[in-house]
Design an enzyme around this catalytic site. Structure first.
Site, PDB file in Angstrom:
ATOM      1  CG  HIS A 176      -2.007  -1.156   1.067  1.00  0.00           C
ATOM      2  ND1 HIS A 176      -3.034  -1.203  -0.026  1.00  0.00           N
ATOM      3  CD2 HIS A 176      -2.316  -2.112   2.102  1.00  0.00           C
ATOM      4  CE1 HIS A 176      -3.857  -2.510   0.438  1.00  0.00           C
ATOM      5  NE2 HIS A 176      -3.313  -2.697   1.678  1.00  0.00           N
ATOM      6  CG  ASP A 212      -2.546  -8.296   0.744  1.00  0.00           C
ATOM      7  OD1 ASP A 212      -1.655  -8.774   1.715  1.00  0.00           O
ATOM      8  OD2 ASP A 212      -3.774  -7.866   0.814  1.00  0.00           O
ATOM      9  CG  HIS A 214      -6.637  -5.439   1.458  1.00  0.00           C
ATOM     10  ND1 HIS A 214      -6.036  -6.414   2.563  1.00  0.00           N
ATOM     11  CD2 HIS A 214      -7.699  -5.214   2.058  1.00  0.00           C
ATOM     12  CE1 HIS A 214      -6.737  -6.548   3.526  1.00  0.00           C
ATOM     13  NE2 HIS A 214      -7.885  -5.935   3.195  1.00  0.00           N
ATOM     14  CE1 TYR A 340      -2.348  -7.644   8.694  1.00  0.00           C
ATOM     15  CE2 TYR A 340      -3.768  -8.430   7.014  1.00  0.00           C
ATOM     16  CZ  TYR A 340      -2.896  -7.511   7.432  1.00  0.00           C
ATOM     17  OH  TYR A 340      -2.303  -6.785   6.582  1.00  0.00           O
TER      18      TYR A 340
HETATM   19  C1  SP5 Z   1      -1.037  -5.198   3.892  1.00  0.00           C
HETATM   20  C2  SP5 Z   1      -2.388  -5.212   4.198  1.00  0.00           C
HETATM   21  O1  SP5 Z   1      -3.116  -6.295   4.038  1.00  0.00           O
HETATM   22  N1  SP5 Z   1      -3.033  -4.110   4.505  1.00  0.00           N
HETATM   23  C3  SP5 Z   1      -4.568  -4.213   4.936  1.00  0.00           C
HETATM   24  C4  SP5 Z   1      -4.934  -2.824   5.448  1.00  0.00           C
HETATM   25  C5  SP5 Z   1      -6.283  -2.915   5.160  1.00  0.00           C
HETATM   26  N2  SP5 Z   1      -6.902  -2.553   6.502  1.00  0.00           N
HETATM   27  C6  SP5 Z   1      -8.155  -2.380   6.414  1.00  0.00           C
HETATM   28  C7  SP5 Z   1      -8.672  -1.891   7.775  1.00  0.00           C
HETATM   29  C8  SP5 Z   1      -9.894  -1.907   7.869  1.00  0.00           C
HETATM   30  C9  SP5 Z   1     -10.180  -1.646   9.289  1.00  0.00           C
HETATM   31  N3  SP5 Z   1     -10.080  -2.965  10.109  1.00  0.00           N
HETATM   32  C10 SP5 Z   1     -11.369  -3.523  10.466  1.00  0.00           C
HETATM   33  C11 SP5 Z   1     -11.090  -3.960  12.187  1.00  0.00           C
HETATM   34  C12 SP5 Z   1     -12.535  -3.996  12.558  1.00  0.00           C
HETATM   35  N4  SP5 Z   1     -12.235  -4.107  14.039  1.00  0.00           N
HETATM   36 ZN    ZN Z   2      -4.136  -7.206   2.480  1.00  0.00          ZN
END
Ligand code: SP5
Ligand code: ZN
Length: 363
Positions: A176, A212, A214, A340
């Site tokens: 990102h 990934d 995303h 994660y």
């Molecule tokens: C490298 C990578 O996978 N980055 C991912 C970033 C995406 N994060 C999005 C976050 C959205 C908020 N998380 C939600 C948690 C709800 N408790």
């Molecule tokens: Zn990701």
């Protein structure tokens, strides 16, 4: 379900400094949450790969100027110095802010067509480089950011020297992070650094495949106008409401000389192995057509069914099949991105690398 893998021979490039980054959570929709991009991610992956017999090599240090190959020096200098400035500015001691977080962003709406400036206040300046509130900086962040970049560069060097496959256990992740900005839990773009290092070492055409969950908006931005580094990604459809929201749509195909060398294949939330692997196969075909002599795999395993950050439903067997397809394309540098779910993270990364090994052997 666990997947049979045998002994893993792909070298794992690693630096323990990657554990020094403790983002301390993320600010999501105005509230500080625990966050999922934690140091333990790296330790569980390392353990799984070591248990499978993989050799572990130390990341080699690189001059800071190497980071300017894909990033603006101002971004690199900002990341290198911002924690010290934050501390010296009393944000921790006087205001109880234990991490660097932006609060004002120079969006088009704010600038209204006027050129931007560099804010005098440290807390104003952070928003010039960081585009969200989820990507915090703390005391050990820079050491880890640098170590992750070193790991990716070292893994690329193994391929440039004739290796068939290598894996960089990068943390924090990178896809990102763009030429002059960071976000999405990423600071410097490890995969882009690896791809550019391959180009510099004399590889004529490089392809980055990003699996990934995303879209890797940072990697796309870095190579969008270039024909020599292809970027292809399968990810959850940003148009269905998913991060990074503004990028990752199918009509983004590259610009100028890079037209046609960018491919986004968004998937509906809930997609599993069949639909996901169809897209991975499509990207692999694209890469063959592109004539890439080496591949960088942005290996996020957050498309896993139990992952808390994405609605995709890919199994470890699906990741192994993806690894096999990609391993058959040519030499591969795999670079760790997201993923994660701590209980299954190691199994998924191992399955992918085992698949790559199999695909390369069949090549
Ligand atoms: C490298 C990578 O996978 N980055 C991912 C970033 C995406 N994060 C999005 C976050 C959205 C908020 N998380 C939600 C948690 C709800 N408790
Ligand atoms: Zn990701």
């Amino acid at each position: 379900m666990s997947v049979e893998v045998g002994e893993l021979r792909i070298p794992v490039v690693w630096s323990p400094d990657c554990l020094l980054h403790e983002p301390g959570g993320e600010v999501w929709l105005g509230l500080r949450e625990t966050g999922t991009e934690v140091p333990e991610r790296a330790t569980v992956i390392l353990r799984a790969l070591q248990d499978a017999g993989a050799p572990v090599l130390p990341a080699r240090g690189h001059d800071i100027a190497e980071l300017y190959s894909v990033h603006h020096p101002d971004l690199v200098r900002h990341l290198a110095g911002i924690w010290a400035e934050w501390e010296a500015g009393g944000y921790v001691s006087e205001h109880g802010r234990d991490r660097v977080v932006p609060y004002v962003f120079p969006t088009a709406a704010m600038l209204a067509g006027r050129p931007g400036r560099v804010p005098a206040a440290v807390h104003g300046r952070v928003g010039l480089y960081c585009y969200d509130t989820m990507t915090l900086v703390g005391p050990g962040s820079w050491e880890a950011i640098r170590a992750a970049a070193d790991a990716a560069l070292t893994a690329a060097e193994l391929i440039a020297a004739g290796g068939q496959a290598s894996y960089a256990l990068c943390r924090p992740p990178g896809h990102h992070a763009g030429p002059d900005g960071y976000g999405g839990s990423c600071y410097l773009n490890n995969a882009a650094l690896a791809a550019q290092a391959l180009r510099k070492a004399g590889v004529g055409r490089v392809a980055i495949i990003d699996i990934d969950a995303h879209h890797g908006n940072g990697t796309q931005a870095i190579f969008y106008g270039r024909p020599d580094v292809y970027y292809g990604s399968v990810h959850v459809d940003p148009g269905a409401g998913w991060f990074p929201h503004y990028m990752g749509f199918a009509d983004e195909r590259g610009s100028g000389p890079g037209a046609g060398a960018n491919r986004n294949l968004p998937l509906a939330p809930g997609a599993g192995d069949d639909r996901w692997l169809e897209k991975v196969a499509q990207l692999s075909e694209d890469v063959r057509r592109h004539g890439a002599e080496a591949i960088v795999l942005s290996l996020g395993v957050d498309a896993a069914s139990d992952d808390p950050e994405s609605p995709l439903q890919v199994t470890a067997a699906g990741y192994r099949a993806a690894g096999e397809l990609i391993g058959g394309l040519g030499p591969v540098v795999a670079v760790q991105e997201g993923g994660y779910d701590l209980p299954s993270l190691g199994e998924y990364v191992l399955a992918t690398l085992a698949g790559m090994q199999l695909g390369a052997a069949a090549d």
